[in-house]
Motif scaffolding. Structure first.
Motif, PDB file in Angstrom:
ATOM      1  N   ALA A 233      14.593   4.556  -2.574  1.00 42.85           N
ATOM      2  CA  ALA A 233      14.427   5.041  -1.094  1.00 42.85           C
ATOM      3  C   ALA A 233      13.842   3.541  -0.374  1.00 42.85           C
ATOM      4  CB  ALA A 233      13.355   6.031  -1.226  1.00 42.85           C
ATOM      5  N   PHE A 234      12.876   2.828  -1.267  1.00 44.42           N
ATOM      6  CA  PHE A 234      12.211   1.735  -0.728  1.00 44.42           C
ATOM      7  C   PHE A 234      13.225   0.643  -0.260  1.00 44.42           C
ATOM      8  CE2 PHE A 234       7.871   2.930  -1.441  1.00 44.42           C
ATOM      9  CZ  PHE A 234       7.375   2.602  -0.118  1.00 44.42           C
ATOM     10  N   GLN A 235      14.156   0.541  -1.397  1.00 45.48           N
ATOM     11  CA  GLN A 235      15.300  -0.591  -1.191  1.00 45.48           C
ATOM     12  C   GLN A 235      16.363  -0.288   0.165  1.00 45.48           C
ATOM     13  OE1 GLN A 235      15.524  -3.186  -2.693  1.00 45.48           O
ATOM     14  NE2 GLN A 235      13.705  -2.696  -3.884  1.00 45.48           N
ATOM     15  N   GLN A 236      16.245   1.170   0.241  1.00 45.79           N
ATOM     16  CA  GLN A 236      17.319   1.693   1.482  1.00 45.79           C
ATOM     17  C   GLN A 236      16.579   1.481   2.783  1.00 45.79           C
ATOM     18  OE1 GLN A 236      18.435   5.323   0.121  1.00 45.79           O
ATOM     19  NE2 GLN A 236      20.324   4.383  -1.069  1.00 45.79           N
TER      20      GLN A 236
ATOM     21  N   SER B  35       9.303  -3.115  14.683  1.00 51.87           N
ATOM     22  CA  SER B  35       9.788  -1.915  14.120  1.00 51.87           C
ATOM     23  C   SER B  35       8.779  -1.157  13.316  1.00 51.87           C
ATOM     24  CB  SER B  35      11.195  -1.862  13.550  1.00 51.87           C
ATOM     25  OG  SER B  35      10.948  -2.857  12.241  1.00 51.87           O
ATOM     26  N   PRO B  36       8.772   0.074  13.392  1.00 44.89           N
ATOM     27  CA  PRO B  36       7.771   0.825  12.503  1.00 44.89           C
ATOM     28  C   PRO B  36       7.875   0.476  11.072  1.00 44.89           C
ATOM     29  CG  PRO B  36       9.407   2.293  13.221  1.00 44.89           C
ATOM     30  CD  PRO B  36       9.822   0.990  13.860  1.00 44.89           C
ATOM     31  N   SER B  37       6.595   0.733  10.314  1.00 48.15           N
ATOM     32  CA  SER B  37       6.873   0.881   8.576  1.00 48.15           C
ATOM     33  C   SER B  37       7.962   1.731   8.145  1.00 48.15           C
ATOM     34  CB  SER B  37       5.554   1.153   8.326  1.00 48.15           C
ATOM     35  OG  SER B  37       4.603   0.241   8.531  1.00 48.15           O
ATOM     36  N   PRO B  38       8.607   1.184   7.269  1.00 46.89           N
ATOM     37  CA  PRO B  38       9.814   2.043   6.582  1.00 46.89           C
ATOM     38  C   PRO B  38       9.204   3.249   6.283  1.00 46.89           C
ATOM     39  CG  PRO B  38       9.818  -0.346   5.788  1.00 46.89           C
ATOM     40  CD  PRO B  38       8.571  -0.169   6.377  1.00 46.89           C
TER      41      PRO B  38
ATOM     42  N   ALA C 231       0.973  -1.211   0.168  1.00 44.27           N
ATOM     43  CA  ALA C 231       0.011  -0.228   0.146  1.00 44.27           C
ATOM     44  C   ALA C 231       0.836   1.192   0.028  1.00 44.27           C
ATOM     45  CB  ALA C 231      -0.909  -0.170   1.042  1.00 44.27           C
ATOM     46  N   ALA C 232       1.985   1.243   0.734  1.00 43.36           N
ATOM     47  CA  ALA C 232       2.848   2.377   0.908  1.00 43.36           C
ATOM     48  C   ALA C 232       3.619   2.710  -0.654  1.00 43.36           C
ATOM     49  CB  ALA C 232       3.579   2.184   2.057  1.00 43.36           C
ATOM     50  N   ARG C 233       3.944   1.558  -1.002  1.00 41.45           N
ATOM     51  CA  ARG C 233       4.561   1.662  -2.475  1.00 41.45           C
ATOM     52  C   ARG C 233       3.445   2.196  -3.299  1.00 41.45           C
ATOM     53  NH1 ARG C 233       9.274  -1.196  -3.497  1.00 41.45           N
ATOM     54  NH2 ARG C 233      10.208  -2.406  -1.877  1.00 41.45           N
ATOM     55  N   GLN C 234       2.425   1.742  -3.613  1.00 40.18           N
ATOM     56  CA  GLN C 234       1.510   2.406  -4.570  1.00 40.18           C
ATOM     57  C   GLN C 234       1.399   3.948  -4.396  1.00 40.18           C
ATOM     58  OE1 GLN C 234      -2.128   0.238  -5.044  1.00 40.18           O
ATOM     59  NE2 GLN C 234      -1.012  -1.689  -4.716  1.00 40.18           N
TER      60      GLN C 234
ATOM     61  N   LEU D  93      13.053  -9.023   4.263  1.00 37.21           N
ATOM     62  CA  LEU D  93      11.811  -8.382   4.968  1.00 37.21           C
ATOM     63  C   LEU D  93      11.248  -9.644   5.597  1.00 37.21           C
ATOM     64  CD1 LEU D  93      10.295  -5.897   2.520  1.00 37.21           C
ATOM     65  CD2 LEU D  93      11.549  -5.371   4.482  1.00 37.21           C
ATOM     66  N   GLU D  94      11.850 -10.561   6.322  1.00 40.70           N
ATOM     67  CA  GLU D  94      11.540 -11.548   7.040  1.00 40.70           C
ATOM     68  C   GLU D  94      12.128 -11.478   8.514  1.00 40.70           C
ATOM     69  OE1 GLU D  94      11.904 -15.390   5.322  1.00 40.70           O
ATOM     70  OE2 GLU D  94      11.423 -14.755   3.258  1.00 40.70           O
ATOM     71  N   PHE D  95      11.175 -11.662   9.279  1.00 39.97           N
ATOM     72  CA  PHE D  95      11.672 -11.421  10.916  1.00 39.97           C
ATOM     73  C   PHE D  95      11.604 -12.643  11.455  1.00 39.97           C
ATOM     74  CE2 PHE D  95      10.143  -7.755   9.129  1.00 39.97           C
ATOM     75  CZ  PHE D  95      11.335  -6.913   9.137  1.00 39.97           C
ATOM     76  N   CYS D  96      12.331 -13.020  12.485  1.00 41.67           N
ATOM     77  CA  CYS D  96      12.357 -14.107  13.465  1.00 41.67           C
ATOM     78  C   CYS D  96      11.600 -13.689  14.454  1.00 41.67           C
ATOM     79  CB  CYS D  96      13.713 -14.629  13.671  1.00 41.67           C
ATOM     80  SG  CYS D  96      14.687 -13.530  14.811  1.00 41.67           S
TER      81      CYS D  96
END
Length: 161
Positions: free
Chosen positions: A120-123, A154-157, A51-54, A145-148
């Protein structure tokens, strides 16, 4: 280019602009549920900040269903959209009622800006160290973007252009 899959098409077509239609009633939930951090921490999205990317890639944004929100909620939605993409032209609508001339032949697509958004999204992808994963047995590729289970929420990038 980010938007062309076929070089032959690129030579015959021109991308006029990216228009994103936003459901004002559900966008704040959608941003949370498609956040890359929420998908592995109880969110119902698939990750990837879709959604943020769009919103970030949009040249024009139509915020629809504003009639379903109170004015303070509308302002919260607009503020969040502007946080993600402060430069896109925006219109508020009900029933997607909009002047089609605002949408078509806008000549507002900028390939360099699209590349900047992509970079910017990649960073903004949190690394294993920045999200607080110090489990020595963790084999998860946090840059994908996978978390154990031991990773801190953490907040959305955020994307800064």
């Amino acid at each position: 280019s980010v938007f062309w899959l076929d070089d032959a098409l690129e030579s015959r077509l021109r991308l006029d602009g990216v228009v994103t239609l936003i459901d004002a009633k559900n966008i704040l939930h959608q941003l949370q549920s498609t956040s890359s951090t929420s998908s592995k921490h109880g969110g119902d999205g698939d990750g990837g900040d879709e959604a943020a990317r769009q919103i970030a890639y949009a040249d024009r944004i139509i915020v629809n269903k504003i009639d379903l929100l109170e004015s303070d909620s509308i302002q919260s939605v607009i503020d969040k959209i502007k946080d993600i993409n402060p430069t896109a032209s925006m219109r508020q609508t009900t029933f997607s009622n909009i002047d089609i001339d605002w949408v078509l032949d806008a000549n507002c697509f900028d390939a360099e800006r699209a590349k900047d958004v992509d970079v910017a999204f990649q960073q903004s992808v949190p690394s294993k160290a920045t999200i607080g994963c110090f489990n020595p047995k963790c084999t998860i590729d946090h840059t994908a973007l996978e978390f154990c289970g031991l990773c801190a929420d953490s907040p959305s990038p955020s994307v800064t252009l």
